[in-house]
Scaffold this active site. Sequence first.
Site, PDB file in Angstrom:
ATOM      1  N   ASP A  82      -2.330  -3.200   0.049  1.00 15.56           N
ATOM      2  CA  ASP A  82      -2.500  -2.029  -0.810  1.00 15.56           C
ATOM      3  C   ASP A  82      -3.850  -1.965  -1.524  1.00 15.56           C
ATOM      4  O   ASP A  82      -4.513  -2.978  -1.734  1.00 15.56           O
ATOM      5  CB  ASP A  82      -1.426  -2.026  -1.902  1.00 15.56           C
ATOM      6  CG  ASP A  82      -0.069  -1.585  -1.413  1.00 15.56           C
ATOM      7  OD1 ASP A  82       0.171  -1.671  -0.195  1.00 15.56           O
ATOM      8  OD2 ASP A  82       0.746  -1.168  -2.242  1.00 15.56           O
ATOM      9  N   HIS A 229      -2.671  -7.150  -1.513  1.00 19.13           N
ATOM     10  CA  HIS A 229      -3.667  -6.168  -1.937  1.00 19.13           C
ATOM     11  C   HIS A 229      -5.058  -6.540  -1.424  1.00 19.13           C
ATOM     12  O   HIS A 229      -5.430  -7.714  -1.429  1.00 19.13           O
ATOM     13  CB  HIS A 229      -3.715  -6.064  -3.466  1.00 19.13           C
ATOM     14  CG  HIS A 229      -2.451  -5.540  -4.072  1.00 19.13           C
ATOM     15  ND1 HIS A 229      -1.326  -6.312  -4.219  1.00 19.13           N
ATOM     16  CD2 HIS A 229      -2.133  -4.304  -4.540  1.00 19.13           C
ATOM     17  CE1 HIS A 229      -0.365  -5.583  -4.769  1.00 19.13           C
ATOM     18  NE2 HIS A 229      -0.821  -4.370  -4.968  1.00 19.13           N
TER      19      HIS A 229
END
Length: 264
Positions: A82, A229
Amino acid sequence: MGITSNPARRRRRRAGSAVAAAVLVLLTAAGTPALAAAADGSGGRSSGISGSARGAQGATPLPMGISRLAQGSGRNVAITVDDGPDPRWTPQVLKVLRQNHVKATFCMIGAKAQKYPALVRAVAADGHQLCDHSVDHDVTMDHKPVAYQRQQILDGKAMIERAVPGVAVTYYRAPGGAFTPDSRAIAVASGMRPLGWSVDPKDWSRPGLPAIVAAVEGKLPRQPTVLFHDGGGDRSETVAALKEYLPWLTAQGYSFTFPVRTAP
């Protein structure tokens, strides 16, 4: 970024079926394919979807429920990444994935995709799936008007698509998990499956490499979807964790796949 749902948010979701029905009327009036509203945010299957909202298997409609499972059965895992693309960290994450023969799902922020289109193309060229993570990563989207949610979702998708014409954006992940019945309906009407996660090591908070590895190597649920992430700050711990975690999963007999798109 992973944020735990609070009781008030859960109550709003349970009460949201009427709102979802209303947004479907809005979408239809705006020329977006109509679909049936699901009763809550946990399961539900839509019907009557046409056009881009059809699933990857053709006639199978996309469910409005949030996908938290990896495709396949048994020892399968979906890696999701992400908050990118990021010019420093995305190439490093891609390198680790490539070295371990792993395909992942990248949940991209539209404004960043617009700023770094070459990175979007690099992700797609390596065979990874693309996911819309909104325009600006507003984690308070579930408190905002439907029109704002729609703009964030559809404009974010368009920004990613412009970077890689012809490549599908197949999922939508709400920033911080802030889904609403409205946002799920908008995503599905645009051909994207709402995407959650089942394992969150909170790497975005930089808890330290041992904490990240312990979280992802602990007792895994069935067909896990794991959240990492590549944007939003220093992701050196994430890169280091992936270097340890991916070979460990392979040694445990896991195969890498993408999150579930359609219902069985």
